[in-house]
Design a protein around this motif. Structure first.
Motif, PDB file in Angstrom:
ATOM      1  N   THR A   1       4.926   1.550 -32.208  1.00  0.00           N
ATOM      2  CA  THR A   1       5.637   2.701 -31.649  1.00  0.00           C
ATOM      3  C   THR A   1       5.585   2.709 -30.127  1.00  0.00           C
ATOM      4  O   THR A   1       5.977   3.696 -29.497  1.00  0.00           O
ATOM      5  CB  THR A   1       5.028   4.010 -32.184  1.00  0.00           C
ATOM      6  OG1 THR A   1       3.605   3.996 -31.967  1.00  0.00           O
ATOM      7  CG2 THR A   1       5.313   4.164 -33.668  1.00  0.00           C
ATOM      8  N   GLN A   2       5.124   1.624 -29.545  1.00  0.00           N
ATOM      9  CA  GLN A   2       5.075   1.482 -28.088  1.00  0.00           C
ATOM     10  C   GLN A   2       5.323   0.017 -27.753  1.00  0.00           C
ATOM     11  O   GLN A   2       5.102  -0.864 -28.592  1.00  0.00           O
ATOM     12  CB  GLN A   2       3.708   1.920 -27.556  1.00  0.00           C
ATOM     13  CG  GLN A   2       2.565   1.037 -28.043  1.00  0.00           C
ATOM     14  CD  GLN A   2       1.195   1.588 -27.733  1.00  0.00           C
ATOM     15  OE1 GLN A   2       0.977   2.792 -27.777  1.00  0.00           O
ATOM     16  NE2 GLN A   2       0.254   0.704 -27.405  1.00  0.00           N
ATOM     17  N   PRO A   3       5.797  -0.288 -26.548  1.00  0.00           N
ATOM     18  CA  PRO A   3       6.047  -1.686 -26.190  1.00  0.00           C
ATOM     19  C   PRO A   3       4.752  -2.444 -25.911  1.00  0.00           C
ATOM     20  O   PRO A   3       3.728  -1.850 -25.559  1.00  0.00           O
ATOM     21  CB  PRO A   3       6.899  -1.569 -24.922  1.00  0.00           C
ATOM     22  CG  PRO A   3       6.540  -0.238 -24.342  1.00  0.00           C
ATOM     23  CD  PRO A   3       6.235   0.652 -25.506  1.00  0.00           C
TER      24      PRO A   3
ATOM     25  N   ASP B   1      11.096  -3.458 -24.235  1.00  0.00           N
ATOM     26  CA  ASP B   1      11.640  -2.903 -25.477  1.00  0.00           C
ATOM     27  C   ASP B   1      10.558  -2.777 -26.547  1.00  0.00           C
ATOM     28  O   ASP B   1       9.599  -3.556 -26.594  1.00  0.00           O
ATOM     29  CB  ASP B   1      12.771  -3.778 -26.001  1.00  0.00           C
ATOM     30  CG  ASP B   1      13.941  -3.850 -25.032  1.00  0.00           C
ATOM     31  OD1 ASP B   1      14.181  -2.841 -24.339  1.00  0.00           O
ATOM     32  OD2 ASP B   1      14.592  -4.909 -24.964  1.00  0.00           O
ATOM     33  N   ILE B   2      10.739  -1.803 -27.409  1.00  0.00           N
ATOM     34  CA  ILE B   2       9.867  -1.636 -28.566  1.00  0.00           C
ATOM     35  C   ILE B   2      10.315  -2.594 -29.666  1.00  0.00           C
ATOM     36  O   ILE B   2      11.509  -2.724 -29.941  1.00  0.00           O
ATOM     37  CB  ILE B   2       9.905  -0.177 -29.052  1.00  0.00           C
ATOM     38  CG1 ILE B   2       9.217   0.734 -28.035  1.00  0.00           C
ATOM     39  CG2 ILE B   2       9.242  -0.042 -30.425  1.00  0.00           C
ATOM     40  CD1 ILE B   2       9.268   2.202 -28.398  1.00  0.00           C
TER      41      ILE B   2
ATOM     42  N   GLN C   1      11.138  -3.500 -33.213  1.00  0.00           N
ATOM     43  CA  GLN C   1      11.569  -2.742 -34.384  1.00  0.00           C
ATOM     44  C   GLN C   1      11.199  -3.485 -35.674  1.00  0.00           C
ATOM     45  O   GLN C   1      11.044  -4.704 -35.684  1.00  0.00           O
ATOM     46  CB  GLN C   1      13.084  -2.521 -34.348  1.00  0.00           C
ATOM     47  CG  GLN C   1      13.589  -1.781 -33.129  1.00  0.00           C
ATOM     48  CD  GLN C   1      13.138  -0.327 -33.098  1.00  0.00           C
ATOM     49  OE1 GLN C   1      12.847   0.261 -34.142  1.00  0.00           O
ATOM     50  NE2 GLN C   1      13.061   0.249 -31.902  1.00  0.00           N
TER      51      GLN C   1
END
Length: 540
Positions: free
Chosen positions: A312-314, A320-321, A323
């Motif tokens: 939930t964090q880069p 970018d995170i 996914q």
């Protein structure tokens, strides 16, 4: 009474529940053929009657007897094949890795390609360029990461794969140079859908059978009587079928989860699910629990070391995170269709974002009692940890992955917020989730006793001199750990009615250990005997 055996003067572990702080022990066990007849005292009437009537008596000399270990998450054929690859797990730098490969290549001039395993990405600064391998040998070189989620190739290997002819569908799962040409590393989907099928295709049937024989021997000699094989495909299943046919039966019971890769069209996905449902029906546990297909396996994200676990964090130096690999709609469809067809769903999810997606997909499928599973669960949020028990989701975890020597870079990669919650096994147990232990071999060592050492001490089994502990508040007691490695793993595959514990009516799957009953003694402990169905498979 030739088929009656009495084991006396032992310390026979009696499962007293997944949360038990301490263990209970009996001193005697009587088996009849493949089944446990009695567990209790040597002075019990049934024991004395068996001995008086000529039962074969074994004096255990105060040794510990536990149920046969069940590896709750493994990749059996791949493990056997990995034993034949160059092991690079001890290499601490690019120079050491290059030296090992060059030495191995010179010693094996007959090999058509150089196959390696155990590369730890941090050892080379997570850089993996074909040019760093090209001068070592002209043959194709495939360097598999320790986590098995990526492979580093030299130029000859890239050419052999024909990657220049591929379009850009894999995105950054195939790393490319400034000209768009593959530069050496294939990860995640490119690993499972390009590397795995290609390398699987190069092995002859005899090579696969020899690899399985070696794997079975390694597992039996370490006390295993069962395994749950993840990411099963036609290649591996056919090899296991042939081994079973050749030997009459496999030396361990196997329950498999059919692999459903992500990507493609909705028609592709439905076709893959149809195939899994058909295989489940053909190889249903009710037709033969020793050799069956129980569910499907999805891979929702990657791994922390490769910065591909969905958080939930880069990651540091990333904007970018990451996914999850599966779009929500596709995962919901796969989970719902499989669950409603009676298959267990197993989802690989390491990062907190991937775990949240997997928990929600299982919840939305609304198939209570399905014993669906999430594999690894390394960075689960407090909320999702609680949801596991509430939803009846199995926490399928591998304590070896928490080994301090293997996760020394994790805190810097995931940050303090996530690191303080890493590998929250005790939390799963306390919120009433069934915890099942496995090893994820060949991504880690298959050894059950060091695995239990990791779980109970949260210290390193691979580097015992280290004093660091991984979130020690999440440690299991010894009784809890043995339960997760036996009864918990059996429950996770609907096998608790016939294996996983030592009591009347259960199959006589058990292990005799030379060990003290302390966490610290596990690294010196030895498996003296392994019994499956009342037959001795291994003797030290």
């Amino acid at each position: 009474m030739a088929d009656i055996q009495a084991f006396i003067n032992g310390r026979i572990y009696i499962t007293s529940g997944p949360k038990a702080q301490t263990a209970d022990f009996a001193e005697c066990m009587v088996i009849s053929g493949s089944t446990i007849l009695h567990v209790g005292s040597e002075h019990d009437q049934i024991t004395q009657t068996a001995i008086d009537n000529g039962a074969e008596v074994t004096d255990l000399k105060n040794k510990i007897v536990v149920p046969g270990f069940i590896d709750g998450h493994t990749h059996f054929l791949y493990f056997g094949i990995s034993l034949r690859k160059l092991d690079l797990s001890e290499c601490k730098s690019l120079a050491e890795l290059r030296q090992s490969i060059e030495k191995y290549a010179k010693a094996h001039p007959e090999a058509p390609r150089i196959l390696c395993r155990g590369w730890h990405q941090p050892s080379t600064g997570r850089e993996a360029l074909a040019t760093q391998l090209d001068d070592l040998d002209p043959r194709p070189i495939f360097v598999e990461a320790l986590d098995v989620h990526s492979t580093w190739c030299n130029t000859a290997a890239l050419n052999e794969l024909g990657l220049d002819e591929l379009d850009q569908e894999w995105g950054d799962q195939i790393q490319r140079d400034e000209n768009g040409r593959p530069s050496g590393l294939l990860a995640e989907g490119a690993q499972t859908q390009i590397i795995w099928p290609y390398l699987n295709g190069i092995y002859t049937e005899e090579e696969k059978q020899d690899a399985l024989d070696e794997a079975f021997e390694a597992y039996n000699s370490n006390g295993y009587t069962g395994a749950i094989d993840m990411a099963m495909d036609g290649n591996a299943w056919e090899a296991l079928q042939l081994s079973r046919k050749r030997h009459g039966r496999l030396p361990i019971h196997v329950a498999a989860h059919w692999f459903i890769p992500h990507g493609g069209t909705s028609e592709d996905l439905n076709r893959r699910i149809d195939e899994a449902i058909a295989m489940h029906q053909k190889w249903h546990p009710s037709k033969g629990p020793d050799f069956c297909i129980v569910g499907i396996k999805l891979i929702s994200d990657g791994v922390v070391d490769g910065c591909t676990a969905a958080l939930t964090q880069p990651y540091p130096d990333h904007n970018d995170i990451v996914q999850p690999l599966w779009p929500k709609e596709a995962m919901d469809l796969a989970v719902s269709r499989a669950a409603k067809a009676g298959l267990q769903v197993a989802v690989h999810a390491i990062g907190d974002a991937a775990i949240a997606q997997a928990v929600s997909a299982i919840a939305d499928a609304n198939t209570s009692g399905g014993r669906h599973r999430i594999e690894h669960l390394e960075l689960a949020s407090e909320e999702d940890s609680k949801r596991l028990g509430h939803l009846g989701i199995i926490a399928s975890v591998q304590p070896v992955h928490s080994d301090p020597a293997l996760v020394k870079d994790y805190s810097g990669l995931v940050g303090p917020r996530l690191w303080k919650r890493a590998f929250p096994y005790k939390e799963f147990l306390e919120t009433d989730a069934c915890v099942a232990f496995g090893t994820d071999a060949p991504t880690a060592r298959h050894l059950p006793l060091p695995n239990l050492y990791n779980a109970t001490t949260r210290r390193s089994a691979t580097a015992p001199s280290m004093t660091e502990q991984t979130n020690v508040q999440q440690a299991f007691t010894l009784s809890q750990a043995f339960h997760a490695a036996t009864a918990g793993a059996a429950y996770s595959r609907f096998a608790e009615s016939w294996t996983g514990s030592l009591k009347k009516g259960m199959r006589a799957d058990f292990v005799v250990l030379e060990s003290g009953w302390t966490a610290e003694s596990l690294l010196e402990a030895k498996v003296e005997q392994t019994w499956s169905g009342g037959k001795k498979l291994y003797q030290l």
